[in-house]
Design an enzyme around this catalytic site. Structure first.
Site, short mmCIF file in Angstrom:
data_model
loop_
_atom_site.label_atom_id
_atom_site.label_comp_id
_atom_site.label_asym_id
_atom_site.label_seq_id
_atom_site.Cartn_x
_atom_site.Cartn_y
_atom_site.Cartn_z
N GLY A 14 2.92 -6.64 -2.68
CA GLY A 14 2.36 -7.83 -3.33
C GLY A 14 3.43 -8.88 -3.57
O GLY A 14 4.55 -8.55 -3.92
N ARG A 75 1.40 -5.60 3.96
CA ARG A 75 1.31 -4.16 3.74
C ARG A 75 1.22 -3.54 5.13
O ARG A 75 0.51 -4.08 5.99
CB ARG A 75 0.10 -3.83 2.88
CG ARG A 75 0.13 -4.57 1.54
CD ARG A 75 -0.85 -4.02 0.55
NE ARG A 75 -1.08 -4.95 -0.55
CZ ARG A 75 -0.39 -4.97 -1.69
NH1 ARG A 75 0.58 -4.10 -1.90
NH2 ARG A 75 -0.67 -5.84 -2.64
N ASP A 131 4.02 -6.47 -11.82
CA ASP A 131 3.51 -5.39 -12.69
C ASP A 131 4.49 -4.85 -13.72
O ASP A 131 4.08 -4.21 -14.69
CB ASP A 131 3.03 -4.21 -11.82
CG ASP A 131 1.84 -4.58 -10.96
OD1 ASP A 131 1.16 -5.57 -11.28
OD2 ASP A 131 1.60 -3.88 -9.96
N ASP A 133 6.34 -2.29 -13.55
CA ASP A 133 6.09 -0.85 -13.70
C ASP A 133 7.16 0.02 -13.05
O ASP A 133 6.89 1.15 -12.68
CB ASP A 133 4.70 -0.51 -13.14
CG ASP A 133 4.56 -0.89 -11.67
OD1 ASP A 133 5.44 -1.60 -11.14
OD2 ASP A 133 3.58 -0.47 -11.04
N ARG A 175 -2.76 -2.78 -11.30
CA ARG A 175 -3.56 -1.74 -10.64
C ARG A 175 -3.38 -0.39 -11.32
O ARG A 175 -4.29 0.40 -11.42
CB ARG A 175 -3.13 -1.61 -9.17
CG ARG A 175 -3.96 -2.44 -8.22
CD ARG A 175 -3.52 -2.19 -6.79
NE ARG A 175 -2.08 -2.38 -6.64
CZ ARG A 175 -1.40 -2.14 -5.54
NH1 ARG A 175 -1.99 -1.68 -4.49
NH2 ARG A 175 -0.09 -2.35 -5.48
P1 ATP Z 1 3.19 -4.22 -5.51
O1 ATP Z 1 3.15 -3.03 -6.43
O2 ATP Z 1 3.69 -5.43 -6.16
O3 ATP Z 1 1.90 -4.43 -4.77
P2 ATP Z 1 4.48 -2.54 -3.56
O4 ATP Z 1 5.82 -2.59 -2.92
O5 ATP Z 1 4.20 -1.34 -4.42
O6 ATP Z 1 4.28 -3.89 -4.36
P3 ATP Z 1 2.67 -1.50 -1.55
O7 ATP Z 1 1.62 -2.18 -0.75
O8 ATP Z 1 2.27 -0.33 -2.38
O9 ATP Z 1 3.36 -2.65 -2.42
O10 ATP Z 1 3.82 -1.01 -0.55
C1 ATP Z 1 4.40 -1.91 0.38
C2 ATP Z 1 4.56 -1.23 1.70
O11 ATP Z 1 5.50 -0.16 1.59
C3 ATP Z 1 3.33 -0.59 2.30
O12 ATP Z 1 2.45 -1.51 2.91
C4 ATP Z 1 3.94 0.37 3.32
O13 ATP Z 1 4.29 -0.30 4.50
C5 ATP Z 1 5.22 0.80 2.61
N1 ATP Z 1 4.98 2.13 2.02
C6 ATP Z 1 4.31 2.43 0.90
N2 ATP Z 1 4.22 3.76 0.73
C7 ATP Z 1 4.83 4.33 1.80
C8 ATP Z 1 5.07 5.67 2.24
N3 ATP Z 1 4.65 6.72 1.52
N4 ATP Z 1 5.75 5.84 3.38
C9 ATP Z 1 6.20 4.81 4.12
N5 ATP Z 1 5.99 3.52 3.77
C10 ATP Z 1 5.33 3.28 2.63
#
Ligand code: ATP
Length: 325
Positions: A14, A75, A131, A133, A175
């Protein structure tokens, strides 16, 4: 002497206000230390597709005050597969990128951790999520701007609530986390706050509304989107069933919470951790998130950073109860 010559920087997951300030800090610091720096567009998806752009000091001019991310974000389901990560590593080799700075949230760091275990590439993360978090930093980049956007909106809602004697259920982002709802609820003088961490049941909300001043004409209830009792509409329906005499309305603030000019706090945080990230790579750090705790730069292994921060300060909840009389 570090072997690093070309740092790749990307934003992922995000978007959050302040990501541009972080990109700027990484690019300018790399140039300061006479390194090359490459922007990777659209997060892991762009890494797999080879969307690489060389960055110079001018490419990050006039972005510190802009929301969103000039590198775009995405993502990527493909990156969650070993085949996808193999393609990504191949692209990094092809573009002579020998270290990475990833700006994102827990998903981004989960991916980085796995990637760093599979391939020999140093990766440092910056906490970029509204977030707040993540463990290992007092605040994440974007949180301060987002909560200020929320209270600006809720102040406006309060004006109309007061004029019409209404109860507003306001839903904010988070979330998995109620940290936005908790802080903004205090700052906006909410009657009650419903967050997933405290597993509030609807009867606790009814109690709170009944204990409140009967002559109070406007009421605000802040709800985190992940709240167990349901989203704002679900809660509003239950309030309407119980108190048909209340004029109950719902406002879901939605994506406005992600946008806008980053606050001073977010720009400074992003600048500090951006500089520290490049210095950390040069100093041999890898698989760590750079944060600020008690005003000091800290390094937290990805594994620990992504342990979801569910610690809610009970004093903050108590404050809501005392002040909503
Ligand atoms: P926000 O919490 O602000 O949305 P975030 O970094 O948590 O940010 P996510 O969409 O959960 O956002 O993760 C970003 C990207 O990280 C995912 O689209 C994916 O490409 C990669 N990712 C997440 N989990 C995994 C995993 N278990 N293995 C490999 N890549 C991952």
């Amino acid at each position: 002497m570090s072997q690093i010559k070309n740092i790749g920087v990307f934003t992922s997951g995000g978007d959050a206000p302040g990501m541009n300030a972080a990109i700027r800090a990484v690019v300018r610091t790399a140039i300061y230390y006479e390194l090359n720096v490459t922007g990777i567009r659209r997060g892991y998806e762009g890494m797999i597709n080879g969307e690489m752009v060389p960055m110079d000091r001018k490419s990050v001019s006039n972005i510190i005050q802009r929301g969103g991310t000039i590198l775009k974000t995405a993502r990527s389901d493909q990156f969650k597969t070993p085949e996808g990560r193999k393609l990504a590593y191949g692209q990094l080799k092809k573009h002579n990128i020998d270290a990475l700075v990833g700006i994102g949230g827990d998903g981004t760091f989960t991916g980085a951790k796995i990637f760093g275990q599979e391939y020999d590439i140093p990766i440092v993360g910056l906490p970029g999520t509204i977030d707040n978090d993540l463990q290992g930093t007092d605040f994440t980049i974007g949180y301060d701007t987002a909560i200020n956007t929320v209270i600006d909106a809720v102040d406006k809602i309060r004006d109309t609530a007061e004029s019409h004697d209404r109860l507003f259920i306001v839903e904010v982002m988070g979330r998995d986390s109620g940290l936005i709802a908790l802080r903004t609820g205090i700052a906006a003088g909410a009657e009650a706050i419903l967050i997933p961490e405290t597993k509030t049941n609807i009867n606790a909300l009814f109690d709170r509304l009944e204990r409140g001043r009967k002559d109070k004409s406007s009421k605000i209830v802040m709800v985190a989107e992940a709240e167990e009792a349901g989203g704002a509409f679900e809660i509003a329906q239950q309030v309407k069933d119980k108190y048909p005499n209340y004029d109950t309305r719902v406002s879901i603030l939605g994506h406005i919470q992600r946008g806008g000019r980053p606050s001073c706090m977010d720009r400074v945080l992003a600048s500090r951790v951006g500089v520290a990230a490049v210095e950390a790579l040069l100093g041999g750090h890898r698989n760590e998130m750079v944060g600020v705790v008690h005003n000091e730069i800290t390094y937290t292994p990805f594994d620990s950073a992504i342990k979801h921060n569910t610690d809610i300060n009970p004093n903050l909840l108590k404050i809501v109860e005392i002040l909503s009389l």
